[in-house]
Design a protein around this motif. Structure first.
Motif, PDB file in Angstrom:
ATOM      1  N   TRP A  42       0.859  -1.181   0.000  1.00 49.76           N
ATOM      2  CA  TRP A  42       0.000   0.000   0.000  1.00 49.76           C
ATOM      3  C   TRP A  42       0.893   1.228   0.000  1.00 49.76           C
ATOM      4  N   GLU A  43       0.754   2.053  -1.050  1.00 46.62           N
ATOM      5  CA  GLU A  43       1.494   3.309  -1.162  1.00 46.62           C
ATOM      6  C   GLU A  43       2.993   3.122  -0.962  1.00 46.62           C
ATOM      7  N   ASP A  44       3.545   2.094  -1.594  1.00 49.31           N
ATOM      8  CA  ASP A  44       4.988   1.850  -1.599  1.00 49.31           C
ATOM      9  C   ASP A  44       5.561   1.591  -0.212  1.00 49.31           C
ATOM     10  N   GLY A  45       4.726   1.171   0.724  1.00 49.85           N
ATOM     11  CA  GLY A  45       5.232   0.781   2.040  1.00 49.85           C
ATOM     12  C   GLY A  45       5.813  -0.622   2.005  1.00 49.85           C
ATOM     13  N   ASP A  46       6.158  -1.138   3.157  1.00 53.15           N
ATOM     14  CA  ASP A  46       6.680  -2.495   3.224  1.00 53.15           C
ATOM     15  C   ASP A  46       5.579  -3.491   2.863  1.00 53.15           C
ATOM     16  N   PRO A  47       5.941  -4.578   2.186  1.00 58.53           N
ATOM     17  CA  PRO A  47       4.916  -5.566   1.804  1.00 58.53           C
ATOM     18  C   PRO A  47       4.218  -6.169   3.026  1.00 58.53           C
ATOM     19  N   LEU A  48       2.916  -6.326   2.915  1.00 61.36           N
ATOM     20  CA  LEU A  48       2.132  -7.008   3.933  1.00 61.36           C
ATOM     21  C   LEU A  48       2.025  -8.463   3.530  1.00 61.36           C
TER      22      LEU A  48
END
Length: 233
Positions: free
Chosen positions: A91-97
């Motif tokens: 989400w929005e270039d954050g860390d992968p979930l």
């Protein structure tokens, strides 16, 4: 479940909705493609092998026919990407979930019993349920600073964050368990229950019906604005 649901024309319809919204707001060309590239059969198989699951059919065909991420209820879908060799939802270039496939998603009405078992396994006998009708306060007592991680690891097991809808509202797609393929709505800013997404007849949505309901709503907004109503949001 409509596991063989097709997506013919959906990609084009969504792009038209996005373009109409940009025109209505006077925005310039989008900085990136509306949809992320579709995934190949080999890539989808790699995702499923990594997690040891089979993705719900409606979502699986979306990835193959529409895109691995893009617009959707209500803002954007999380994007399924391979990052440093590991597939996860971004989400929005954050860390992968990452998906925890070790057990089924626990429905709200069964959640307190799951907490009870975890707390007893840690050698703690819970007292009474708190104002949210679960044992969140006891989790804090037992796990201290690790409470948030432990709580979320158990609460989100078997499901993935499929879209962040703003203001703490989130949508979850169940991957593991008897309700596999269904969607749940939750405000992560507080501690409310996970609520099934349902249609106008009270029938629980799968990914296909959930996505198309959103798309139809956006298309109706555009038609209404062209007839002199408020513009698309």
């Amino acid at each position: 479940m409509d596991t063989q649901a097709g997506w013919s024309g959906v990609r084009e319809r969504v792009i038209a909705v996005v373009e109409a919204r940009r025109r209505a707001h006077g925005w310039g060309p989008p900085p990136h493609a509306v949809f992320e590239p579709v995934l190949t059969a080999a890539e989808i198989a790699e995702v499923e092998a990594q997690y040891g699951v089979e993705l719900p059919g409606e979502y699986r065909t979306f990835l193959a026919e529409v895109g691995a991420g893009g617009p959707g209820p209500e803002f954007e879908l999380t994007s399924l990407r391979r990052v440093d060799g590991t597939w996860g939802w971004v989400w929005e270039d954050g860390d992968p979930l990452l998906l925890d496939p070790s057990g089924p998603f626990v429905e709200t009405e069964d959640w307190a019993d799951q907490q009870l078992a975890t707390l007893r396994a840690a050698g703690y006998e819970p007292t009474t349920r708190d104002e949210d009708d679960d044992y969140l306060n006891d989790y804090r007592e037992v796990f201290g600073d690790a409470e948030d991680r432990v709580w979320h690891e158990e609460r989100d097991r078997g499901a993935i964050l499929i879209s962040d809808n703003g203001c703490g509202m989130t949508s979850w797609l169940i991957i593991v368990g008897p309700h596999r393929g269904e969607l749940r709505d939750r405000n992560v800013g507080t501690n409310p229950p996970y609520i099934p997404f349902v249609d106008g007849h009270g029938k629980r949505h799968n990914f296909h019906t959930w996505y198309l309901e959103w798309l139809g709503r956006r298309e109706r907004d555009i038609r209404a604005s062209e007839d002199g109503g408020p513009g698309p949001q």
